[in-house]
Motif scaffolding. Structure first.
Motif, PDB file in Angstrom:
ATOM      1  N   THR A 211       1.099  -1.440   0.007  1.00 21.83           N
ATOM      2  CA  THR A 211       0.522   0.049  -0.373  1.00 21.83           C
ATOM      3  C   THR A 211       0.734   1.575  -0.338  1.00 21.83           C
ATOM      4  OG1 THR A 211      -0.309  -0.335   1.902  1.00 21.83           O
ATOM      5  CG2 THR A 211      -1.679  -1.236   1.442  1.00 21.83           C
ATOM      6  N   GLY A 290       3.383  -2.531   4.471  1.00 24.22           N
ATOM      7  CA  GLY A 290       1.717  -1.177   4.813  1.00 24.22           C
ATOM      8  C   GLY A 290       2.655   0.097   4.439  1.00 24.22           C
ATOM      9  N   VAL A 291       2.854   0.821   3.440  1.00 24.76           N
ATOM     10  CA  VAL A 291       3.556   1.493   3.402  1.00 24.76           C
ATOM     11  C   VAL A 291       2.681   3.448   3.751  1.00 24.76           C
ATOM     12  CG1 VAL A 291       5.778   3.077   2.573  1.00 24.76           C
ATOM     13  CG2 VAL A 291       5.728   0.823   2.230  1.00 24.76           C
ATOM     14  N   ALA A 292       0.905   3.308   3.327  1.00 27.14           N
ATOM     15  CA  ALA A 292       0.260   4.024   2.674  1.00 27.14           C
ATOM     16  C   ALA A 292      -0.202   4.687   4.320  1.00 27.14           C
ATOM     17  CB  ALA A 292      -0.940   3.059   2.507  1.00 27.14           C
ATOM     18  N   VAL A 294      -1.829   6.122   6.619  1.00 26.23           N
ATOM     19  CA  VAL A 294      -3.916   5.159   6.202  1.00 26.23           C
ATOM     20  C   VAL A 294      -4.148   6.743   7.188  1.00 26.23           C
ATOM     21  CG1 VAL A 294      -5.861   4.106   6.548  1.00 26.23           C
ATOM     22  CG2 VAL A 294      -3.249   3.058   5.965  1.00 26.23           C
ATOM     23  N   ALA A 295      -5.163   7.803   6.739  1.00 24.92           N
ATOM     24  CA  ALA A 295      -6.304   8.237   8.242  1.00 24.92           C
ATOM     25  C   ALA A 295      -6.363   6.842   8.909  1.00 24.92           C
ATOM     26  CB  ALA A 295      -7.417   9.057   7.067  1.00 24.92           C
ATOM     27  N   ASP A 296      -6.946   7.924   9.911  1.00 27.58           N
ATOM     28  CA  ASP A 296      -7.105   6.999  11.112  1.00 27.58           C
ATOM     29  C   ASP A 296      -8.618   7.025  11.262  1.00 27.58           C
ATOM     30  OD1 ASP A 296      -4.360   6.412  12.139  1.00 27.58           O
ATOM     31  OD2 ASP A 296      -3.955   7.933  13.264  1.00 27.58           O
ATOM     32  N   ASP A 323      -7.564  -0.510  11.215  1.00 25.91           N
ATOM     33  CA  ASP A 323      -6.539  -0.672  10.560  1.00 25.91           C
ATOM     34  C   ASP A 323      -5.826  -1.367   9.865  1.00 25.91           C
ATOM     35  OD1 ASP A 323      -3.396  -0.765  10.851  1.00 25.91           O
ATOM     36  OD2 ASP A 323      -3.638   0.008  12.817  1.00 25.91           O
ATOM     37  N   ILE A 324      -5.554  -1.696   8.500  1.00 22.02           N
ATOM     38  CA  ILE A 324      -5.326  -2.394   7.602  1.00 22.02           C
ATOM     39  C   ILE A 324      -4.696  -3.440   8.338  1.00 22.02           C
ATOM     40  CG2 ILE A 324      -5.007  -2.604   5.054  1.00 22.02           C
ATOM     41  CD1 ILE A 324      -6.442  -0.208   4.839  1.00 22.02           C
ATOM     42  N   LEU A 325      -3.273  -2.642   8.282  1.00 25.91           N
ATOM     43  CA  LEU A 325      -2.283  -3.669   8.503  1.00 25.91           C
ATOM     44  C   LEU A 325      -2.697  -4.707   9.518  1.00 25.91           C
ATOM     45  CD1 LEU A 325       0.619  -4.011   8.570  1.00 25.91           C
ATOM     46  CD2 LEU A 325       1.257  -2.062   9.899  1.00 25.91           C
ATOM     47  N   GLY A 339       5.731  -3.220   8.393  1.00 25.35           N
ATOM     48  CA  GLY A 339       4.837  -1.827   8.363  1.00 25.35           C
ATOM     49  C   GLY A 339       6.044  -0.847   8.610  1.00 25.35           C
ATOM     50  N   PHE A 340       5.280   0.424   8.633  1.00 26.96           N
ATOM     51  CA  PHE A 340       6.031   1.124   8.458  1.00 26.96           C
ATOM     52  C   PHE A 340       5.826   2.407   9.631  1.00 26.96           C
ATOM     53  CE2 PHE A 340       8.634   2.599   4.842  1.00 26.96           C
ATOM     54  CZ  PHE A 340       9.446   1.792   4.490  1.00 26.96           C
ATOM     55  N   LYS A 358       0.660  -4.227  16.543  1.00 20.43           N
ATOM     56  CA  LYS A 358       0.635  -4.713  15.236  1.00 20.43           C
ATOM     57  C   LYS A 358       1.118  -6.202  15.057  1.00 20.43           C
ATOM     58  CE  LYS A 358      -0.034  -0.040  13.557  1.00 20.43           C
ATOM     59  NZ  LYS A 358      -0.963   0.569  11.745  1.00 20.43           N
TER      60      LYS A 358
HETATM   61  O1  C5P Z   1      -0.539   2.995  13.153  1.00 18.20           O
HETATM   62  P1  C5P Z   1       0.410   4.129  12.728  1.00 18.20           P
HETATM   63  O2  C5P Z   1      -0.636   4.737  11.815  1.00 18.20           O
HETATM   64  O3  C5P Z   1       0.882   4.955  13.347  1.00 18.20           O
HETATM   65  O4  C5P Z   1       1.387   2.241  11.638  1.00 18.20           O
HETATM   66  C1  C5P Z   1       1.567   2.615  10.541  1.00 18.20           C
HETATM   67  C2  C5P Z   1       1.453   1.248  10.089  1.00 18.20           C
HETATM   68  O5  C5P Z   1       0.131   0.951   9.646  1.00 18.20           O
HETATM   69  C3  C5P Z   1       1.604   2.083   8.125  1.00 18.20           C
HETATM   70  O6  C5P Z   1       2.436   0.626   8.145  1.00 18.20           O
HETATM   71  C4  C5P Z   1       0.578   1.865   7.580  1.00 18.20           C
HETATM   72  O7  C5P Z   1       0.560   1.697   6.212  1.00 18.20           O
HETATM   73  C5  C5P Z   1      -0.258   1.379   8.325  1.00 18.20           C
HETATM   74  N1  C5P Z   1      -1.775   1.246   8.878  1.00 18.20           N
HETATM   75  C6  C5P Z   1      -2.385   0.683   8.106  1.00 18.20           C
HETATM   76  N2  C5P Z   1      -3.653   1.409   8.453  1.00 18.20           N
HETATM   77  C7  C5P Z   1      -4.480   2.235   8.947  1.00 18.20           C
HETATM   78  C8  C5P Z   1      -3.602   2.630   9.466  1.00 18.20           C
HETATM   79  C9  C5P Z   1      -2.176   2.497   9.534  1.00 18.20           C
HETATM   80  O8  C5P Z   1      -2.779   0.313   7.877  1.00 18.20           O
HETATM   81  N3  C5P Z   1      -5.522   2.551   9.262  1.00 18.20           N
END
Ligand code: C5P
Length: 416
Positions: A211, A290-292, A294-296, A323-325, A339-340, A358
């Motif tokens: 991502t 998971g590099v994206a 992603v908006a919390d 949280d996708i990851l 994860g990133f 995670k």
């Molecule tokens: O918790 P945080 O957002 O800092 O975690 C970052 C990692 O989790 C990244 O690898 C990001 O792509 C992934 N992530 C995700 N889905 C979310 C939030 C973060 O996959 N809703």
């Protein structure tokens, strides 16, 4: 110190009236210090003389297989279509006729230029030019969609008066606009790297889902919540995985970057769409990265219409996004998850805690202030054995180093 070599493009001209604009394009590119090697199809030479292109580029034009065999840049390997395309940082087809686009989409190689395109290991840029009905024909639209899916970059066409006297979509972009796009593309694309030796294609047959980029959460019809992620790191990771022979799927938020050639790409906007695309491709995934950014949170009730300015305060209710990851890592049989984390303070503590929370084997962390939008950075990798610093480098070099680390851990868990 060794000077960086100038960029080289192979400028392919096919048989359309817009070929006359390509003479100006070649002149503009040469003026920018780009080495241009022209190659023309048999039909193109009916529209513009090879001698014109030779005079503007300073090089003999490739029209027949024989021309390319004699190329000095090909290393004299006698393999015209291989050598001439290997010498280029990009191939640009302008104009690209409907017929030539169809050949590209289907992988035909029945003349020198189409063989050059099929044998390339560099990006392909295509500037379509044709009558509006040919452009609108579902067959052409299918072929264009196929080129996009294959990672080609389609420049234009635009709308306007056509040589046939009709008005509509299908005109090739003007030379200035094409030149601007090509120069921008060459400046942003990583320097051409030779294909790794087969021994180095360590991820042959391994399926990787990446991502990348930001997500965008709509507030109303025109506004939204997003972040400053450029997608550069995620795209570099996808590119590095491709170089190692992996089958790569890139789920990308909105970015201005060109797609890595050879990756399957799903473009998404919101976190919910990203989650949906990830779930769609997950069954075919050995490694998830998971590099994206992603908006919390997302807006509870985005307005379909633009929200009008009122006198008082405006309160938006935000709901947490999945949280996708964490979802992927929590599956009963998860892929190898990476994860990133971009942190603005206490990097080490936060990153180590995040890896635990995670439940992922590897987390790459950096300082948000230094990383977001930049072309280079520094990563600290956290895994079961501790911390590993990947020192400051451009994101492509960092991504390659990260992939080497991933390969090592992945292979430890899964002997070949
Ligand atoms: O918790 P945080 O957002 O800092 O975690 C970052 C990692 O989790 C990244 O690898 C990001 O792509 C992934 N992530 C995700 N889905 C979310 C939030 C973060 O996959 N809703």
């Amino acid at each position: 110190m060794e000077q960086p070599r100038s960029k080289r493009i192979l400028l392919g001209i096919t048989g359309g009236i817009a070929a006359y604009k390509t003479a100006e394009l070649a002149r503009l590119l040469a003026k920018q210090g780009i080495e241009v090697q022209a190659a023309m199809t048999g039909a193109a030479v009916q529209f513009i003389a090879p001698l014109t292109m030779q005079a503007l580029t300073g090089r003999p034009v490739l029209v027949n297989q024989r021309d390319a065999v004699d190329q000095p840049d090909t290393g004299g390997n006698g393999m015209a279509h291989i050598g001439a395309s290997r010498a280029a940082d990009a191939i640009v087809i302008a104009p690209a006729t409907a017929n030539f686009i169809a050949k590209l989409a289907h992988g035909l190689a029945d003349d020198l230029l189409s063989a050059l395109c099929l044998a390339r290991d560099c990006p392909l840029l295509v500037a379509p030019a044709m009558n509006r009905q040919m452009w609108e024909n579902p067959a052409t639209q299918r072929n264009i969609a196929q080129l996009n899916a294959d990672g080609a970059i389609v420049l234009g066409p635009c709308s306007g008066a056509q040589a046939c006297g009709e008005e509509g979509m299908g005109r090739m972009l003007e030379a200035e606009e094409l030149a601007r796009n090509i120069v921008k593309f060459l400046a942003s694309s990583p320097p051409a790297t030779p294909l790794p030796h087969p021994r180095e294609r360590e991820l042959e047959g391994v399926r990787i889902l990446v991502t990348a980029g930001p997500t965008y959460e709509a507030i109303d019809a025109v506004r939204g919540i997003t972040n400053r992620s450029s997608g550069k790191m995620g795209y570099a990771v996808a590119q590095a995985a491709l170089e190692l022979g992996a089958e790569v799927t890139l789920v990308s938020g909105q970015t201005a970057l060109s797609k890595p050639q050879g990756a399957r790409v799903a473009d998404v906007t919101s976190a919910a769409e990203m989650f949906g695309a990830v779930k769609q491709y997950l069954a075919d995934t050995d490694i998830f990265i998971g590099v994206a950014a992603v908006a919390d949170y997302r807006v509870a009730q985005p307005s379909e219409q633009k929200i009008k300015k009122g006198g008082g305060n405006l309160t938006l209710e935000l709901l947490p996004n999945p949280d996708i990851l964490a979802y992927v890592a929590g599956l009963p049989q998860p892929p190898f998850c990476v994860g990133f984390a971009a942190e603005s303070e206490n990097l080490r503590e936060q990153a180590a805690a995040k890896r635990k929370a995670k439940k992922i084997p590897l987390l790459a962390a950096n300082l948000a202030q230094q990383a977001i939008g930049a072309d280079e950075g520094e990563l600290i990798l956290f895994d079961d054995t501790g911390e590993h610093l990947l020192p400051r480098a451009d994101k492509h070099a960092l991504a390659r180093a990260l992939l080497r680390h991933i390969v090592k851990l992945y292979r430890q868990g899964k002997p070949r």
